[in-house]
Motif scaffolding. Sequence first.
Motif, PDB file in Angstrom:
ATOM      1  N   GLU A  65       0.855  -1.185   0.000  1.00 52.81           N
ATOM      2  CA  GLU A  65       0.000   0.000   0.000  1.00 52.81           C
ATOM      3  C   GLU A  65       0.897   1.243   0.000  1.00 52.81           C
ATOM      4  N   ILE A  66       0.537   2.234  -0.803  1.00 46.80           N
ATOM      5  CA  ILE A  66       1.289   3.493  -0.841  1.00 46.80           C
ATOM      6  C   ILE A  66       0.572   4.524   0.020  1.00 46.80           C
ATOM      7  N   VAL A  67       1.316   5.132   0.946  1.00 44.04           N
ATOM      8  CA  VAL A  67       0.787   6.161   1.851  1.00 44.04           C
ATOM      9  C   VAL A  67       1.444   7.482   1.477  1.00 44.04           C
ATOM     10  N   GLY A  68       0.634   8.530   1.343  1.00 41.42           N
ATOM     11  CA  GLY A  68       1.150   9.848   1.008  1.00 41.42           C
ATOM     12  C   GLY A  68       1.807  10.526   2.191  1.00 41.42           C
ATOM     13  N   ALA A  69       2.891  11.247   1.921  1.00 40.42           N
ATOM     14  CA  ALA A  69       3.604  12.032   2.939  1.00 40.42           C
ATOM     15  C   ALA A  69       3.596  13.485   2.495  1.00 40.42           C
ATOM     16  N   TYR A  70       3.175  14.391   3.373  1.00 39.31           N
ATOM     17  CA  TYR A  70       3.060  15.809   3.051  1.00 39.31           C
ATOM     18  C   TYR A  70       3.904  16.621   4.031  1.00 39.31           C
ATOM     19  N   PRO A  71       4.878  17.379   3.542  1.00 43.03           N
ATOM     20  CA  PRO A  71       5.715  18.182   4.438  1.00 43.03           C
ATOM     21  C   PRO A  71       4.894  19.265   5.141  1.00 43.03           C
ATOM     22  N   ILE A  72       5.156  19.434   6.432  1.00 36.10           N
ATOM     23  CA  ILE A  72       4.494  20.476   7.223  1.00 36.10           C
ATOM     24  C   ILE A  72       5.507  21.106   8.183  1.00 36.10           C
ATOM     25  N   HIS A  73       5.078  22.220   8.787  1.00 36.93           N
ATOM     26  CA  HIS A  73       5.895  22.930   9.769  1.00 36.93           C
ATOM     27  C   HIS A  73       5.705  22.318  11.161  1.00 36.93           C
ATOM     28  N   SER A  74       6.652  22.551  12.050  1.00 36.64           N
ATOM     29  CA  SER A  74       6.557  22.015  13.417  1.00 36.64           C
ATOM     30  C   SER A  74       5.329  22.563  14.147  1.00 36.64           C
ATOM     31  N   SER A  75       4.950  23.820  13.891  1.00 35.21           N
ATOM     32  CA  SER A  75       3.752  24.376  14.535  1.00 35.21           C
ATOM     33  C   SER A  75       2.494  23.639  14.067  1.00 35.21           C
ATOM     34  N   GLU A  76       2.481  23.195  12.815  1.00 36.87           N
ATOM     35  CA  GLU A  76       1.350  22.427  12.302  1.00 36.87           C
ATOM     36  C   GLU A  76       1.340  21.018  12.901  1.00 36.87           C
ATOM     37  N   ARG A  77       2.520  20.465  13.110  1.00 36.60           N
ATOM     38  CA  ARG A  77       2.629  19.170  13.783  1.00 36.60           C
ATOM     39  C   ARG A  77       2.038  19.270  15.190  1.00 36.60           C
ATOM     40  N   GLU A  78       2.412  20.323  15.919  1.00 38.34           N
ATOM     41  CA  GLU A  78       1.888  20.521  17.274  1.00 38.34           C
ATOM     42  C   GLU A  78       0.376  20.726  17.246  1.00 38.34           C
ATOM     43  N   PHE A  79      -0.113  21.460  16.256  1.00 36.82           N
ATOM     44  CA  PHE A  79      -1.554  21.660  16.086  1.00 36.82           C
ATOM     45  C   PHE A  79      -2.245  20.307  15.913  1.00 36.82           C
ATOM     46  N   ALA A  80      -1.679  19.429  15.092  1.00 35.55           N
ATOM     47  CA  ALA A  80      -2.267  18.103  14.879  1.00 35.55           C
ATOM     48  C   ALA A  80      -2.230  17.273  16.159  1.00 35.55           C
ATOM     49  N   TYR A  81      -1.148  17.370  16.935  1.00 37.42           N
ATOM     50  CA  TYR A  81      -1.086  16.648  18.209  1.00 37.42           C
ATOM     51  C   TYR A  81      -2.208  17.096  19.144  1.00 37.42           C
ATOM     52  N   LEU A  82      -2.481  18.399  19.160  1.00 39.42           N
ATOM     53  CA  LEU A  82      -3.503  18.948  20.061  1.00 39.42           C
ATOM     54  C   LEU A  82      -4.926  18.737  19.558  1.00 39.42           C
ATOM     55  N   HIS A  83      -5.136  18.891  18.248  1.00 36.95           N
ATOM     56  CA  HIS A  83      -6.494  18.924  17.698  1.00 36.95           C
ATOM     57  C   HIS A  83      -6.830  17.748  16.786  1.00 36.95           C
ATOM     58  N   GLY A  84      -5.846  16.952  16.429  1.00 39.89           N
ATOM     59  CA  GLY A  84      -6.081  15.783  15.590  1.00 39.89           C
ATOM     60  C   GLY A  84      -5.800  16.027  14.116  1.00 39.89           C
ATOM     61  N   PHE A  85      -5.643  14.927  13.410  1.00 44.05           N
ATOM     62  CA  PHE A  85      -5.354  14.971  11.978  1.00 44.05           C
ATOM     63  C   PHE A  85      -6.439  15.708  11.197  1.00 44.05           C
ATOM     64  N   ASP A  86      -7.710  15.401  11.462  1.00 39.75           N
ATOM     65  CA  ASP A  86      -8.804  16.008  10.691  1.00 39.75           C
ATOM     66  C   ASP A  86      -8.798  17.522  10.804  1.00 39.75           C
ATOM     67  N   ALA A  87      -8.478  18.046  11.982  1.00 45.44           N
ATOM     68  CA  ALA A  87      -8.428  19.498  12.156  1.00 45.44           C
ATOM     69  C   ALA A  87      -7.315  20.107  11.306  1.00 45.44           C
ATOM     70  N   LEU A  88      -6.146  19.458  11.276  1.00 43.51           N
ATOM     71  CA  LEU A  88      -5.050  19.955  10.441  1.00 43.51           C
ATOM     72  C   LEU A  88      -5.409  19.835   8.968  1.00 43.51           C
ATOM     73  N   TRP A  89      -5.922  18.699   8.568  1.00 43.32           N
ATOM     74  CA  TRP A  89      -6.210  18.442   7.154  1.00 43.32           C
ATOM     75  C   TRP A  89      -7.289  19.380   6.629  1.00 43.32           C
ATOM     76  N   SER A  90      -8.197  19.827   7.501  1.00 53.23           N
ATOM     77  CA  SER A  90      -9.295  20.700   7.053  1.00 53.23           C
ATOM     78  C   SER A  90      -8.882  22.167   6.910  1.00 53.23           C
ATOM     79  N   LEU A  91      -7.705  22.536   7.433  1.00 55.91           N
ATOM     80  CA  LEU A  91      -7.222  23.903   7.252  1.00 55.91           C
ATOM     81  C   LEU A  91      -6.900  24.149   5.775  1.00 55.91           C
ATOM     82  N   ALA A  92      -6.969  25.404   5.359  1.00 57.21           N
ATOM     83  CA  ALA A  92      -6.654  25.756   3.972  1.00 57.21           C
ATOM     84  C   ALA A  92      -5.140  25.913   3.825  1.00 57.21           C
ATOM     85  N   TRP A  93      -4.500  24.933   3.184  1.00 55.46           N
ATOM     86  CA  TRP A  93      -3.068  24.999   2.943  1.00 55.46           C
ATOM     87  C   TRP A  93      -2.740  24.235   1.669  1.00 55.46           C
TER      88      TRP A  93
END
Length: 194
Positions: free
Chosen positions: A155-183
């Motif tokens: 299976e191929i899984v996509g990898a998307y580069p992000i900033h450390s602040s976005e990583r922390e945002f995902a830790y706090l709010h979850g993947f769906d919250a990060l993915w739903s942001l406009a970027w």
Amino acid sequence: MAVRDTLDRFDRYCELLYALTGVEPVISDIEPRAREDGPVRAISYIGTPEPGYVTGFTYGLSLSSHPDWGTKGRELCVTVRSGDVEWSQVPARVVAVLRGICPFNPGQVLGYKEPYVADSSMNSIVLAEPAVALGSGPLNLGGIEGGARMLDLVEIVGAYPIHSSEREFAYLHGFDALWSLAWDRFDPARAPVA
């Protein structure tokens, strides 16, 4: 772990990727954390899926296994709008360090202390569906044995580069919250959105 690694298996993988991209790759060996785990390679496609982009696939993650994967192996894929081939090697560098430790599940966020590529502050990736169209289902790297094709599904899984602040945002709010942001998921030079 590396028992599954054969030249035929790697060649089949490259043939399947060529069928998807129609482009000859640049292949780079990446130093693995433990040599006995087998090789890690970055398979880079410059100008794919279109001019101005670079796409990279890993080879070596599927030599390991994880209970989360079931009967399939995994490899990673990144696509960014950049002429810097180094971006296509980022997932392979992550695999080289975390293979056998990390499940590499979609929705997972992984970070590093230093930027992945010079001239960028991005030092994390988020895993999701791959950006490149891969057809239906996992790739079969299985060879022919006794006249029948053996199953070796990857299976191929996509990898998307992000900033450390976005990583922390995902830790706090979850993947769906990060993915739903406009970027812009393809722009490694973009400003942080969180």
